[in-house]
Design a protein around this motif. Structure first.
Motif: not given
Length: 245
Positions: A40, A37, A66, A61, A70
């Motif tokens: 990210v 995170q 990311s 970002f 996921d």
């Protein structure tokens, strides 16, 4: 029957040693949740996107990190789904980070059950695969040293270059102060050769894991058994005494 990963004799798809490796992978994945995170939302160093001027801020970002995050959730959820009647979780509507923590903690409670299914070897491979992707996404290079166990029960680890590290529960640990306390007061603490080396210099000498293992083989250092990953454990005070002699 033989273990699906190491061919050792066992009554289950994975032998006890490989089960220990599964647990270690899950503990590493729990650390990856926060690190992914952070990756990210890390400020991009790439070129400005189309439609923005050179002076405009780049969106913080990281698309690849990311996607890996996921995948981490999907991997953990896919194996949870096969035995969701065991200790069921409420995951719908949760923040992704909270969901990831709940899933990995569920696996840490039930990885032995999941590993005993006929495709236990695939479970091992899936967890190891997503761990490798996660490590690549955050560019981890340095190994981590164990600082201890947080009041919430989670193990706390940090890289040598970190000044502080936060546990998933929010408690912040000072890396330098904790490491100094281990060196000064941790004579009875059991450590692996790798963990002892990561604590830093002892009497001006930088220890190497290979040196510690050589002491063991030559009978100069007594082992206190092995950890769940099969690594030899030693009293830290014994290592310090040898390093200073």
């Amino acid at each position: 029957m033989t273990c699906q990963k190491c061919s050792a004799e066992t009554q289950d798809p994975l032998c006890w040693e490989c089960l220990g490796k599964v647990r270690k992978i899950l503990l590493d994945l729990r650390e990856m949740i926060v690190e992914l995170q952070l990756q990210v939302t890390r400020q991009s160093k790439g070129a400005p996107a189309v439609g923005r001027g050179s002076g405009d801020p780049v969106l913080p970002f990281d698309v690849h990190a990311s996607e890996v995050f996921d995948d981490l959730i999907k991997t953990l959820a896919s194996w949870y789904g096969g035995v969701s009647e065991v200790d069921p979780l409420v995951l719908q509507g949760l923040d992704p980070v909270v969901k990831a923590h709940k899933l990995v903690d569920w696996h840490l409670r039930h990885y032995i059950t999941v590993s005993r299914f006929e495709d236990g070897g695939l479970y091992f491979d899936d967890l190891r695969g997503i761990l490798g992707k996660s490590m690549h996404a955050i560019g981890r290079r340095q190994p981590k040293m164990r600082l201890g166990e947080c009041t919430c029960g989670r193990p706390v680890q940090a890289r040598a270059d970190q000044k502080a590290v936060a546990c998933a529960c929010g408690v912040v640990w000072g890396v330098g102060a904790t490491r100094a306390a281990h060196v000064a007061q941790g004579a009875e603490q059991l450590v692996t050769a790798r963990e002892a080396a990561q604590l830093g210099e002892i009497s001006g000498r930088q220890l190497k894991p290979g040196t510690i293992q050589t002491w063991r083989r030559r009978g100069r250092l007594r082992s206190e058994g092995k950890n769940h990953s099969g690594e030899y454990l030693f009293r830290f005070g014994d290592i310090v005494a040898l390093a200073r002699s």
